[in-house]
Design an enzyme around this catalytic site. Structure first.
Site, mmCIF file in Angstrom:
data_model
loop_
_atom_site.group_PDB
_atom_site.id
_atom_site.type_symbol
_atom_site.label_atom_id
_atom_site.label_comp_id
_atom_site.label_asym_id
_atom_site.label_seq_id
_atom_site.Cartn_x
_atom_site.Cartn_y
_atom_site.Cartn_z
ATOM 1 N N ASP A 1 0.844 -1.206 0.000
ATOM 2 C CA ASP A 1 0.000 0.000 0.000
ATOM 3 C C ASP A 1 0.883 1.262 0.000
ATOM 4 O O ASP A 1 0.550 2.264 -0.621
ATOM 5 C CB ASP A 1 -0.891 0.010 1.245
ATOM 6 C CG ASP A 1 -1.493 -1.357 1.492
ATOM 7 O OD1 ASP A 1 -2.703 -1.518 1.366
ATOM 8 O OD2 ASP A 1 -0.714 -2.288 1.804
ATOM 9 N N ARG B 1 2.092 1.914 -3.400
ATOM 10 C CA ARG B 1 1.005 2.504 -4.209
ATOM 11 C C ARG B 1 0.869 3.994 -3.885
ATOM 12 O O ARG B 1 0.698 4.832 -4.773
ATOM 13 C CB ARG B 1 -0.317 1.792 -3.904
ATOM 14 C CG ARG B 1 -0.382 0.401 -4.505
ATOM 15 C CD ARG B 1 -1.632 -0.345 -4.106
ATOM 16 N NE ARG B 1 -1.710 -1.635 -4.808
ATOM 17 C CZ ARG B 1 -2.318 -2.716 -4.349
ATOM 18 N NH1 ARG B 1 -2.927 -2.682 -3.172
ATOM 19 N NH2 ARG B 1 -2.340 -3.828 -5.036
#
Ligand SMILES: NC(=O)c1ccc[n+]([C@@H]2O[C@H](COP(=O)([O-])OP(=O)(O)OC[C@H]3O[C@@H](n4cnc5c(N)ncnc54)[C@H](O)[C@@H]3O)[C@@H](O)[C@H]2O)c1
Length: 334
Positions: free
Chosen positions: A168, A171
């Site tokens: 995450d 990202r």
């Protein structure tokens, strides 16, 4: 090796036949995530031996062959695989990616139940043959699975943790880099908390170069990270997995690289700071829950957690995330 014969003459002597210890990576589950992670680790020369374990014997043997045929073009390594747990013997690091895929009509909680019973069935046997390995849970819901795996295996919390929000965070960094027009490698920002819907970017400590992200103005204000932009980026981080799964059925490349980064941090004792999911012990007053916070990862696993300065909103977000993970774990008796 050279040795002195007489005077200043030297001759080659036979090297001692002491077996050398090389690194062994174990991957449980040779599905989309596991086999791509093996590929990524091999491409990066992370381990000398890569061992795959999967209940699907035909699949694991096929993946081993396909990966082995590419070794000529990578750093030297050996790939082995089996449906027998002995293939995991003496691993230094084990990535656990085995898990049921969500079927139509099946809820996330149903998935958690299936995954926990899979961990209960498979993990103890692996720990028996590889007691000194560092264990990294990847299977979802990863924070709950990590907590359950700690209880099931009895391993110390430094030795078993989850891949958490490493993916995450990459990202998040990608989206910030795209918005500001700088290289992703110069963005330093972490997603913390649950690997899931309640996760949160730690904006107050994030920087680009050495400039705090909250002060980043960009050229003529074009790349500024206003509240609206930050909220949009945070939403996109959470939604990106759903979007990829909708399009191709699984996420595999970025998680494989994120996993490889963790593998290298352990095998090379790098002491990298990565937001993995580990058992918190009085972190911001939170204990007895597995959540991601920036942590130092080395040969023994989680060596330390950083006390990241957080805004009061971020602390509240972390507590909300802890509650969400705890309530799912409690439903399964953990
Ligand atoms: N933590 C993260 O950031 C992250 C990212 C992507 C995917 N995931 C998770 O990783 C898991 C795997 O995803 P995938 O796309 O590779 O699924 P997949 O279905 O492609 O692969 C799962 C593999 O596990 C194997 N398996 C099932 N039971 C087993 C057992 N008892 N022993 C050994 N192997 C067994 C299956 O045969 C299959 O090959 C899922 O839970 C997914 O949600 C996590």
């Amino acid at each position: 090796m050279v040795e002195e014969i007489e005077g200043d003459e030297f001759a080659l002597s036979t090297p001692p036949s002491v077996p050398r210890r090389t690194s062994k990576l174990g991957i449980v589950g040779a599905g989309a995530v596991g086999s791509t992670m093996a590929y990524a680790a091999l491409m990066r020369g992370a381990a000398r031996t890569v061992a795959l374990l999967d209940v699907n014997r035909a699949k694991v043997e096929a993946e081993v062959l396909d990966l082995s045929h590419g070794i000529q073009f990578m750093s030297m390594a050996e790939v082995i695989g089996s449906d027998d747990v002995s293939v995991m013997a003496d691993c230094d690091v084990v990535m656990f990616t085995a898990g049921a895929k969500q079927k139509p009509g099946q809820s996330r909680l149903d998935l958690a139940e299936a995954t926990i019973s899979l961990v209960r069935k498979v993990l103890p046997g692996i720990v028996e043959v590889a007691p000194h390995a560092v264990y990294v849970m990847v299977t979802n819901p990863v924070d709950v699975v990590t907590y359950a795996a700690l209880k099931i295996s009895g391993l110390p919390p430094s030795q078993l943790f989850g891949s958490g929000t490493v993916l995450d965070s990459s990202r998040l960094r990608y989206l910030i880099a795209r918005h500001t027009g700088v290289a992703v490698q110069n963005v330093h920002a972490y997603v913390a908390g649950e690997h899931g819907d309640t996760e949160l970017p730690l904006w107050s400590s994030a920087t680009i170069g050495s400039v705090p992200i909250l002060d980043w103005a960009g050229a003529d204000g074009a790349g500024a990270l206003t509240r609206e932009v930050r909220d949009g980026i945070a939403r996109e981080v959470v939604e990106s997995a759903y979007r990829i799964i909708e399009g191709k059925g699984a996420t595999n490349y970025a998680i494989a690289l994120a996993g490889s980064r963790i593998i290298e941090a352990v095998l090379k004792d790098e002491r990298r700071i990565l937001p993995v999911s580990s058992l918190l012990d009085d972190y911001l007053g939170m204990s007895d829950v597995c959540l991601s916070v920036p942590s130092i990862i080395g040969a023994s696993g989680v060596m330390d957690r950083l006390e990241v300065p957080m805004s009061s909103d971020e602390i509240l977000g972390m507590r909300r995330s802890a509650e969400a993970v705890r309530s799912v774990a409690r439903r399964f008796g953990f």
